[in-house]
Design a protein around this motif. Sequence first.
Motif, short mmCIF file in Angstrom:
data_model
loop_
_atom_site.label_atom_id
_atom_site.label_comp_id
_atom_site.label_asym_id
_atom_site.label_seq_id
_atom_site.Cartn_x
_atom_site.Cartn_y
_atom_site.Cartn_z
N PRO A 44 0.83 -1.21 0.00
CA PRO A 44 0.00 0.00 0.00
C PRO A 44 0.87 1.26 0.00
O PRO A 44 1.86 1.33 0.73
N VAL A 45 0.49 2.23 -0.82
CA VAL A 45 1.21 3.51 -0.80
C VAL A 45 0.88 4.24 0.50
O VAL A 45 1.77 4.74 1.19
N GLY A 46 -0.40 4.30 0.84
CA GLY A 46 -0.84 4.84 2.13
C GLY A 46 -0.15 6.10 2.56
O GLY A 46 -0.20 7.13 1.88
N SER A 62 -5.35 6.56 -0.78
CA SER A 62 -6.41 5.64 -0.35
C SER A 62 -5.88 4.22 -0.29
O SER A 62 -4.82 3.90 -0.84
N THR A 63 -6.64 3.34 0.36
CA THR A 63 -6.20 1.95 0.53
C THR A 63 -6.12 1.20 -0.79
O THR A 63 -5.47 0.14 -0.85
N PHE A 91 -3.89 0.38 -9.03
CA PHE A 91 -4.89 -0.20 -8.13
C PHE A 91 -5.45 -1.45 -8.78
O PHE A 91 -5.63 -1.49 -10.00
N ASP A 92 -5.70 -2.49 -7.99
CA ASP A 92 -6.23 -3.73 -8.56
C ASP A 92 -7.63 -4.06 -8.04
O ASP A 92 -8.16 -5.13 -8.32
N ASN A 100 -4.59 12.42 -1.35
CA ASN A 100 -4.96 13.58 -0.54
C ASN A 100 -3.73 14.42 -0.22
O ASN A 100 -2.69 13.88 0.16
N VAL A 101 -3.87 15.73 -0.36
CA VAL A 101 -2.80 16.68 -0.02
C VAL A 101 -3.40 17.69 0.96
O VAL A 101 -4.04 18.65 0.55
#
Length: 229
Positions: A44-46, A62-63, A91-92, A100-101
Amino acid sequence: MKFQQFSQLIAISTVSAAACLLSVGTAQAATIVLDFEGVGDFAPVGNFYNGGAGTNYGIDFSTTALGLVDSDNGGSGDFANEPSPNTIMFFDTGAAATMNVAAGFDTGFSFFYTTIGNPGSVTVYDGLNGTGNILATLVLSATPSTGNGDPNGAFDVFASTGVTFSGIAKSVDFGGVANQIGFDDITLGSAIAGGGGQEVPEPFTIVGTLIGGTAAFRMKKNLKSSNKA
């Protein structure tokens, strides 16, 4: 006396205006490029860019957003010629990944992307989590598969695109077909991805998946199961 009071009012108004300008100008000022190196394969980038292992830009995902490493470098990615080897974001599951920033950013937004046979879209919002007013929308044409991997990778063309906008952006939705679109060198504060770009190619009709090897087999099994429902 009246003139003095008037002068004081002007001074107060000037200070207030400056304070307003300062509060409006709290958006990210410098150009930021997210290359996703170090995120990991299928990780996850998270909060990687929000106090995690990456540079702390106050940016979270996002997740659904995952890192994907080129299969030629030990990962699961069926892509090649990425602008900053060897990791991209994709994303899969679901229909989008959201960035989000919290501090916001302005001026422009850009990135490289790859998608075979399935167009995508990117939408910039002035609120968090894809809310508020839409500041910009980009429709992403399909990219070709030329057979020129490095040496492997069906998704071997990364096109660049970008947009300028007015206002302060706080989130971006990266949309498309799951496991059919990937992004790299996401650039905040500039309409030129990573400081350079290339022409967006014409749509092609070849279909593939971004994940190669056993991961692709797993995805096909999941799709087959969902089709039975």
